[in-house]
Scaffold this active site. Sequence first.
Site, PDB file in Angstrom:
ATOM      1  N   GLY A  29       0.792  -1.217   0.000  1.00  0.00           N
ATOM      2  CA  GLY A  29       0.000   0.000   0.000  1.00  0.00           C
ATOM      3  C   GLY A  29       0.826   1.270   0.000  1.00  0.00           C
ATOM      4  CB  SER A  47       1.089  -6.479  -6.762  1.00  0.00           C
ATOM      5  OG  SER A  47       1.250  -5.285  -7.503  1.00  0.00           O
ATOM      6  CD  GLU A  82      -0.675  -5.870 -11.056  1.00  0.00           C
ATOM      7  OE1 GLU A  82      -1.102  -4.932 -10.384  1.00  0.00           O
ATOM      8  OE2 GLU A  82       0.442  -6.380 -10.876  1.00  0.00           O
ATOM      9  CG  ASP A  87       5.042  -0.934 -11.134  1.00  0.00           C
ATOM     10  OD1 ASP A  87       5.704   0.095 -11.369  1.00  0.00           O
ATOM     11  OD2 ASP A  87       3.891  -0.920 -10.654  1.00  0.00           O
TER      12      ASP A  87
END
EC number: 2.7.1.6
Length: 383
Positions: free
Chosen positions: A123, A129, A161, A173
């Site tokens: 977060g 992730s 994803e 990412d």
Amino acid sequence: MTIKTDLSARFETLFANKPEIAVRAPGRVNLIGEHTDYNDGFVLPCAIDFAAHIVAAPNRLGKVRVFAADYGGQDEFDLAAPIGKSSKQWANYIRGVVWAMAEHGYTLPHGLDMAVGGNVPQGAGLSSSAALEVAVARTLQALSGWKLSETDLAKIAQYAENRFVGCQCGIMDQLVSARGQAGHAVLIDCRTLACEAVPMPDGLTVMIIHSHVKRGLVDSEYNTRRRQCEEAAAHFGVPALRDLDLAAFEAGKAGLDPTVARRARYIIEENARTLAAAAALRRNDTAALSRLMAESHAGMRDEFDITHPAVDTLVELVNDIVGTRGGVRMTGGGFGGCVVALVPHDMVEAVRNHLAAHYQAETGLKEEIFVCRAQDGVSIRRL
């Protein structure tokens, strides 16, 4: 006890077997180049020393069995059946990569046991992730003998994803988690996926400061910004805003909605800033880097409208201390989240103390600080 040691012990207890490999995939922070990825532009992230870890071994059960140390939870699914979604969100990142591998023609030849853990703050916008997805992809590759490059792994992880988890993220990412290099940022061309390692100055520490603003608008506003950028590109008749410079924008902006024009101007300037920042890093020009990061933050605040008053306060407070000896800006999708600062080693404690004295007093929120170094991308070790 290290994360890997603890995971290995839990693996042996749960699965009555010893793990064969240990995989590590790092989180990331983006130094400059925000919202440029889906405009086919440039980004300049670095992998950081917070990572997802997996220990794993094949099994003969035709199933994937997973223990997630951070959640104290387990998941199991049969490889002979279609892979469906789990009610546990963390499990979908793992299921999604197994599914995405199969979609690309890489079907597991055997079952698999894995224990998963890590220390990427969740977060905080540091891509926990993506780190997990890249770690899973590398684990599957290693235990199956598939010949896949780090870029291939990143693309499959992103596919998982996008198509399985349902988050329309760009490639940055996963790509920097796969291709990071210690002591370097990675300049990524999001159109070609070409990567260039750019040396980080020895005298600067990477500080990531979490604002702890609750982010309520991210998804809807992110999609709105994407549509506005696409509208601007269509107005100019180009595939993406990456294909415009400021002169072409000024010459052809007549008739463009004023808000859309502001969004487009920011992206065009941010792409140029990102390339200039990479050049500044190469020549160890901290003053230029400081100016570019300040301009980036101002653009996100005034033209792209994605910062938050508390984040702006964080940036101002860090800048009080570092001035032109370092740089600071918001990082991530916006509306809260983190700022990234490049801080001289001898100023780290002064920044900590200044934030402790002022941030909560001015915003009612408490900062959280992560001190990092640029690290290598995904790695594997035989146990």
